[in-house]
Design an enzyme around this catalytic site. Structure first.
Site, PDB file in Angstrom:
ATOM      1  N   ASP A   1       0.831  -1.209   0.000  1.00  0.00           N
ATOM      2  CA  ASP A   1       0.000   0.000   0.000  1.00  0.00           C
ATOM      3  C   ASP A   1       0.866   1.261   0.000  1.00  0.00           C
ATOM      4  O   ASP A   1       1.856   1.342   0.729  1.00  0.00           O
ATOM      5  CB  ASP A   1      -0.859  -0.034   1.281  1.00  0.00           C
ATOM      6  CG  ASP A   1      -1.946   1.004   1.315  1.00  0.00           C
ATOM      7  OD1 ASP A   1      -2.875   0.906   0.501  1.00  0.00           O
ATOM      8  OD2 ASP A   1      -1.874   1.924   2.158  1.00  0.00           O
TER       9      ASP A   1
ATOM     10  N   GLU B   1      13.936 -15.247   0.112  1.00  0.00           N
ATOM     11  CA  GLU B   1      14.348 -16.325   1.031  1.00  0.00           C
ATOM     12  C   GLU B   1      13.330 -17.454   0.999  1.00  0.00           C
ATOM     13  O   GLU B   1      13.613 -18.577   1.374  1.00  0.00           O
ATOM     14  CB  GLU B   1      14.377 -15.813   2.488  1.00  0.00           C
ATOM     15  CG  GLU B   1      15.547 -14.926   2.809  1.00  0.00           C
ATOM     16  CD  GLU B   1      15.320 -14.205   4.153  1.00  0.00           C
ATOM     17  OE1 GLU B   1      14.420 -14.605   4.942  1.00  0.00           O
ATOM     18  OE2 GLU B   1      16.034 -13.213   4.395  1.00  0.00           O
TER      19      GLU B   1
END
Ligand code: GLC
Length: 556
Positions: free
Chosen positions: A211, A270
């Site tokens: 956002d 990751e």
């Protein structure tokens, strides 16, 4: 599970060509009957969305929040608001979506928190200059006694962007006064958000919609914003200051954002190459936006230039070309979007016959500017154009039903902070957030078992309920289903676009993956080439495409 769904789930580059369906939890489906949608409600309705044929879901915020801005005011980034259910409900939703072959991205709101967040409460309790206050943007005021705001910035929702505390300091809020902006130059803010991302990635989410991604860092010194003077000070020609090429306001697109987004990219990677970041960034022109969608930053950004393009063939063609070129220059596919929870629904937007200022919204004062039938015809054609473009498309809940903007909401039902902050001058965004109609004969049109709905549903939405549209082959829902199914089987999202010669400038005519797409935005019927009509936005007879129609043709 169908084999093509398995493919979508197993493809690490799924986001490059996915259709992603936005769920606004308050208004999707209410499981517990309190009139506000919730996670259990969403889970129970997931088969309908999977049947529609989308690849992924994006969930607007469901986190702990006082709900002053529909949950975009987060008081705990790792807590589920009891209004929406529990963390177990979230896990169940995620599992069910994955079982049905759909990915799930969630909203993360890093530019600001709620004033109810423990960080802000601690900052209020601490002294000026303390580490607690440094998490936000507290400043002394200007004027003899600090009685003037620290600079001239205004809130996106109207009114000043600063509020003053009893101890004299001011804090910045680019949105509502209950949404204080975080200080992204503060290391603790940065590392806390890495932990928040990991919390949700550990639970199995497939990515984040970020956002106000372009606003997270503000220019050093928080200078006033006078576009002309600002241009002068940073050495840009003032004549370009107010154009799209002009300088960024000091609360947008600061270079340091690249660093933050690179850190975020490292965190999501990751977890594998298939977790994505999509920026909500109202940035123009597209060449500037693409700068933030690089192989080591955001995967995607919403293409608001496309959303804002008028129903005009030249403008749309130019936007499509510049989108593909701009995103292509950084190795990213373009995204496309026509509606979301912040804008007038496109079934209404394309039927506005006189000017409505951006952000004004539609309500009783300007309702006469809307031609609903024209809007829906164009919206159906516009959706067919969008779904035939290579790249990834975002859909907003209810557009598959052809829902219009709700215009006649009673004033006392409105909840959007911009309605309050402008004293009712702007209607705001409630009109695109009305709870969905599921079953025509049920209380609250099937939205809620008790018949409660946090915003009243217009009576004429009964005819638009999903159960009725499901069995009507001419309905907007049937159109979305056929288009999504053809898009998937022909792999249009992964294709490429080639414009066709020989059509008037008022038409869009192109080929993608062996499919010819023609949209008529002019006033005269358009002679069509031979071939099998695979999908058309509205039925038509004869060899010519009527105005405001789009058709997908398979060459014989
Ligand atoms: C984004 C959201 C919008 C919200 C604002 C502040 O633009 O889409 O709904 O009000 O950010 O968080």
């Amino acid at each position: 599970m169908t084999p093509d769904r398995l493919l979508a789930r197993d493809d690490p580059a799924w986001w490059r060509h996915a259709v992603i369906y936005q769920i606004y939890p308050r208004s999707f489906a209410d499981g517990d009957g309190d009139g506000i949608g919730d996670l259990a409600g969403i889970t129970s309705r997931l088969p309908s969305i999977s049947e529609l044929g989308v690849d992924a879901l994006w969930l607007s915020p469901f986190f702990t929040s006082p709900q002053n801005d529909g949950g975009y005011d987060v008081a705990d980034y790792v807590g589920v608001d009891p209004l929406f259910g529990s963390i177990e409900d979230f896990d169940a939703l995620l599992d069910r979506a994955h079982e049905l072959g759909m990915r799930v991205i969630i909203d993360i709101v890093p530019n600001h928190s709620s004033d109810q967040h423990a960080w802000f409460q601690a900052a209020l309790a601490a002294a000026p200059g303390s580490p607690e206050r440094d998490r936000y943007l507290f400043r002394e005021g200007r004027g003899e006694n600090g009685e003037l705001a620290p600079n001239n910035w205004t809130s996106t929702f109207g009114g000043p962007a600063w509020s003053r505390l009893p101890d004299g300091q001011w804090y910045l809020h680019i949105f509502d006064s209950t949404q204080p902006d975080l200080n992204w130059r503060n290391e603790r803010v940065r590392s806390d958000f890495h932990d928040i991302l990991r919390f949700w990635l550990d639970r199995g989410v497939d990515g984040f919609r970020v956002d106000v991604a372009h606003g997270m860092i503000k220019a050093e010194g928080l200078p006033d914003y006078h576009p002309h003077e600002f241009a002068d000070r940073i050495g840009v020609d003032p004549s370009v200051a107010l154009t799209k090429e002009g300088p960024n306001p000091p609360y947008m697109l600061q270079r340091e954002l690249h660093e933050i987004w690179r850190e975020w990219r490292t965190v999501v990677e990751e977890y594998g190459p298939d977790r994505v970041l999509c920026a909500e960034a109202w940035v123009e022109p597209l060449t500037r936006l693409a700068d933030w969608v690089r192989p080591d930053e955001m995967h995607q950004a919403f293409n608001f230039s496309y959303l804002e393009a008028p129903w005009d063939a030249r403008a749309l063609r130019a936007t499509i070309d510049s989108s593909i070129a701009a995103f292509g220059s950084v190795g990213a596919p373009s995204t496309w979007v026509l509606s979301n929870h912040d804008v007038v629904r496109h079934a209404t937007r394309f039927g506005i016959t006189s000017a409505v200022a951006p952000g004004e919204g539609i309500g009783p004062r300007n309702a006469d500017s809307v031609d609903a039938a024209l809007g829906l015809a164009r919206a159906r054609a516009a959706t067919l154009v969008m779904l035939s473009l290579p790249g990834s498309s975002y859909l907003y809940q209810g557009e598959e039903l052809g829902l219009p903007e709700a215009i006649d909401l009673p004033d006392d039902a409105r909840r959007d902070p911009s309605w309050f902050r402008t004293g009712g001058e702007r209607y705001g965004r409630d009109g695109c957030r009305v709870p969905l109609p599921w079953e025509a004969a049920d209380p609250a049109l099937g939205f809620s078992p008790t018949g409660a709905a946090w915003l009243p549903q217009p009576e004429d939405w009964r005819a638009l309920a999903r159960d009725l549209q499901s069995v009507d082959e001419l309905s907007t829902l049937s159109l979305y289903r056929s288009a999504l199914s053809a898009r998937r089987s022909r792999e249009l999202g992964a294709g490429s676009l080639e414009w066709l010669d020989g059509y008037p400038a008022t038409a869009l005519a192109f080929r993608n993956s062996g499919l010819t797409v023609i949209a008529n935005l002019g006033r005269d019927p358009l002679e069509l080439p031979e071939g099998t009509r695979l999908v058309s936005s509205n039925p038509f007879a004869g060899t010519a495409l009527p105005p405001d129609h789009c058709v997908w043709i398979l060459e014989d």
